[in-house]
Write a protein that holds these residues in place. Structure first.
Motif, PDB file in Angstrom:
ATOM      1  N   ARG A  12       0.843  -1.199   0.000  1.00  0.00           N
ATOM      2  CA  ARG A  12       0.000   0.000   0.000  1.00  0.00           C
ATOM      3  C   ARG A  12       0.876   1.245   0.000  1.00  0.00           C
ATOM      4  O   ARG A  12       2.013   1.223   0.436  1.00  0.00           O
ATOM      5  CB  ARG A  12      -0.903   0.073   1.231  1.00  0.00           C
ATOM      6  CG  ARG A  12      -2.001  -0.944   1.469  1.00  0.00           C
ATOM      7  CD  ARG A  12      -2.397  -1.778   0.325  1.00  0.00           C
ATOM      8  NE  ARG A  12      -3.526  -2.653   0.577  1.00  0.00           N
ATOM      9  CZ  ARG A  12      -3.426  -3.888   1.045  1.00  0.00           C
ATOM     10  NH1 ARG A  12      -2.282  -4.381   1.410  1.00  0.00           N
ATOM     11  NH2 ARG A  12      -4.502  -4.641   1.165  1.00  0.00           N
ATOM     12  N   THR A  13       0.312   2.341  -0.499  1.00  0.00           N
ATOM     13  CA  THR A  13       1.049   3.607  -0.511  1.00  0.00           C
ATOM     14  C   THR A  13       1.056   4.200   0.894  1.00  0.00           C
ATOM     15  O   THR A  13       0.196   3.868   1.722  1.00  0.00           O
ATOM     16  CB  THR A  13       0.399   4.618  -1.468  1.00  0.00           C
ATOM     17  OG1 THR A  13      -0.892   4.986  -0.936  1.00  0.00           O
ATOM     18  CG2 THR A  13       0.265   4.062  -2.882  1.00  0.00           C
ATOM     19  N   GLU A  15       0.061   7.062   1.650  1.00  0.00           N
ATOM     20  CA  GLU A  15      -1.220   7.764   1.800  1.00  0.00           C
ATOM     21  C   GLU A  15      -2.332   6.798   2.199  1.00  0.00           C
ATOM     22  O   GLU A  15      -3.171   7.122   3.043  1.00  0.00           O
ATOM     23  CB  GLU A  15      -1.586   8.486   0.497  1.00  0.00           C
ATOM     24  CG  GLU A  15      -0.641   9.615   0.114  1.00  0.00           C
ATOM     25  CD  GLU A  15       0.664   9.165  -0.550  1.00  0.00           C
ATOM     26  OE1 GLU A  15       1.606   9.994  -0.604  1.00  0.00           O
ATOM     27  OE2 GLU A  15       0.778   7.997  -0.989  1.00  0.00           O
ATOM     28  N   GLN A  16      -2.342   5.612   1.610  1.00  0.00           N
ATOM     29  CA  GLN A  16      -3.357   4.618   1.964  1.00  0.00           C
ATOM     30  C   GLN A  16      -3.189   4.160   3.412  1.00  0.00           C
ATOM     31  O   GLN A  16      -4.178   4.022   4.150  1.00  0.00           O
ATOM     32  CB  GLN A  16      -3.268   3.404   1.029  1.00  0.00           C
ATOM     33  CG  GLN A  16      -3.730   3.685  -0.379  1.00  0.00           C
ATOM     34  CD  GLN A  16      -3.432   2.530  -1.310  1.00  0.00           C
ATOM     35  OE1 GLN A  16      -2.358   1.915  -1.254  1.00  0.00           O
ATOM     36  NE2 GLN A  16      -4.372   2.225  -2.192  1.00  0.00           N
TER      37      GLN A  16
END
Length: 71
Positions: A12-13, A15-16
Motif C-alpha cells: 500500500r502507498t 497515503e493509503q
C-alpha cells in the motif's frame, strides 16, 4: 486506552496506510466513547511473499494485476 494492531500485506502507498490508521482510530474512539487522543493504532506490514490468498502469494496476485509490459 485501546491498542489496535493492524496486520497488512505490504504494497500500500503511504497515503493509503495513513488513511487507514486515521480511520481506525476515529472509528474506535467513536465506538467506545473515548477521546481519539487515547487510541493507539499501528500497522505491521507483512511481506507480500509471506501472505497466501487462495493458493497464491500476495506478491503473485499483485504481479498478475500489473498490465503486461509495465513494471
Amino acid at each position: 486506552m485501546p491498542f489496535i494492531q493492524v496486520n497488512l500485506g505490504a504494497g500500500r502507498t503511504p497515503e493509503q496506510k495513513d488513511a487507514l490508521i486515521r480511520a481506525v482510530s476515529a472509528a474506535a474512539a467513536a465506538a467506545i466513547s473515548v477521546p481519539e487522543a487515547s487510541v493507539r493504532v499501528w500497522l505491521v506490514e507483512v511481506p507480500a511473499t509471506e501472505v497466501l490468498v487462495g493458493g497464491q502469494t500476495l506478491a503473485e496476485k499483485q504481479a498478475a494485476a500489473v498490465p503486461q509490459g509495465r513494471p
